[in-house]
Design an enzyme around this catalytic site. Sequence first.
Site, PDB file in Angstrom:
ATOM      1  N   SER A 224       0.570  -1.030  -0.150  1.00  0.00           N
ATOM      2  CA  SER A 224      -0.088   0.045  -0.227  1.00  0.00           C
ATOM      3  C   SER A 224       0.933   1.317  -0.023  1.00  0.00           C
ATOM      4  O   SER A 224       0.163   2.292  -0.202  1.00  0.00           O
ATOM      5  CB  SER A 224      -0.858   0.016   1.141  1.00  0.00           C
TER       6      SER A 224
ATOM      7  N   HIS B 276      -2.231  -2.992  -6.050  1.00  0.00           N
ATOM      8  CA  HIS B 276      -2.810  -2.733  -4.750  1.00  0.00           C
ATOM      9  C   HIS B 276      -4.369  -2.976  -4.653  1.00  0.00           C
ATOM     10  O   HIS B 276      -5.114  -2.086  -5.128  1.00  0.00           O
ATOM     11  CB  HIS B 276      -2.312  -1.222  -4.393  1.00  0.00           C
TER      12      HIS B 276
ATOM     13  N   GLU C  38      -5.382  -0.421  -7.619  1.00  0.00           N
ATOM     14  CA  GLU C  38      -4.463   0.380  -7.933  1.00  0.00           C
ATOM     15  C   GLU C  38      -3.200  -0.301  -8.558  1.00  0.00           C
ATOM     16  O   GLU C  38      -2.526  -1.104  -8.004  1.00  0.00           O
ATOM     17  CB  GLU C  38      -4.086   1.253  -6.662  1.00  0.00           C
TER      18      GLU C  38
ATOM     19  N   ASN D 230      -3.444   5.959  -0.731  1.00  0.00           N
ATOM     20  CA  ASN D 230      -3.063   6.376   0.665  1.00  0.00           C
ATOM     21  C   ASN D 230      -2.472   7.678   0.893  1.00  0.00           C
ATOM     22  O   ASN D 230      -2.344   8.274   2.019  1.00  0.00           O
ATOM     23  CB  ASN D 230      -2.072   5.301   1.226  1.00  0.00           C
TER      24      ASN D 230
END
Length: 281
Positions: A118, A139, A151, A189
């Site tokens: 992540s 991800h 992702e 994130n």
Amino acid sequence: MSKRIGVVGAGTMGNGIAQVAARAGYHVVMRDVKEEYLQRGLATIERNLARDVEKGRLSADEKSAIIGRIETTTEWEALADADFVIEAVSEDVAIKTEVFRVLDRTTRPEVILASNTSSISITKLGAVTRRPDKVIGMHFMNPVPVMKLVEIVRGLATSDETCAQTRALAEEFGKTPLECGDSPGFVSNRVLMPMINEAIFALQEGVATREAIDGIMKLGMNHPMGPLTLADLIGLDVCLAILNVLYQEMGDPKYRPCPLLKRYVDAGWLGRKTGRGFYEY
């Protein structure tokens, strides 16, 4: 396209990835360091699929067939004939680089090695292999069987062909792949963690109660759950690890982890998985 998928790690993300791959018709080899982790991962998959049978989204026969496509192992050699491998181990750069070194030695040279990291650099992970062009970020979001996004993260050396194959595989899994560059925290994130961190600062400073902070973000911003509830779901240790990567890599004080988050992690209050985080479970 690849028919045999290797998944390294049987934890929350690993078993979720194994489930969606097996459900999409792939044979899955799920590898972890201990038999008990594998059994726990399989039990989670079993529970998830049983819920789908109850709700009529799956027949009992289909459930058995999906479970039958998942093989578990503690041996690296079992991944030797995998056509595509997805790593989903702890968010720790030393552990992940070691996994990529081993995968590079174990799998065929043409096999793509994807990481479910992540926040850790895909370029860095690719550099420890002899195939950096075939290393990519994949991800998934938690909970994997439910969330649509994957992702897709390109390292500096990741080839167009690797990207195209990984996108195609994500689509076969029933996911929506969206591509981004290899920057700390990627997009998800980099945007999410400062919001969670700021909510923790607001709690620490007594600006509002945990319920009010979450309620304001849910009702005011139309978020399905508040940032503190979400942090508990993700795991406070995972949130701290990601914020540390953002802070170290960017060198920007806006990513400095809130001291209250560090205290909770030190106390072992990691959220839902330990029964206590910002809330009690």
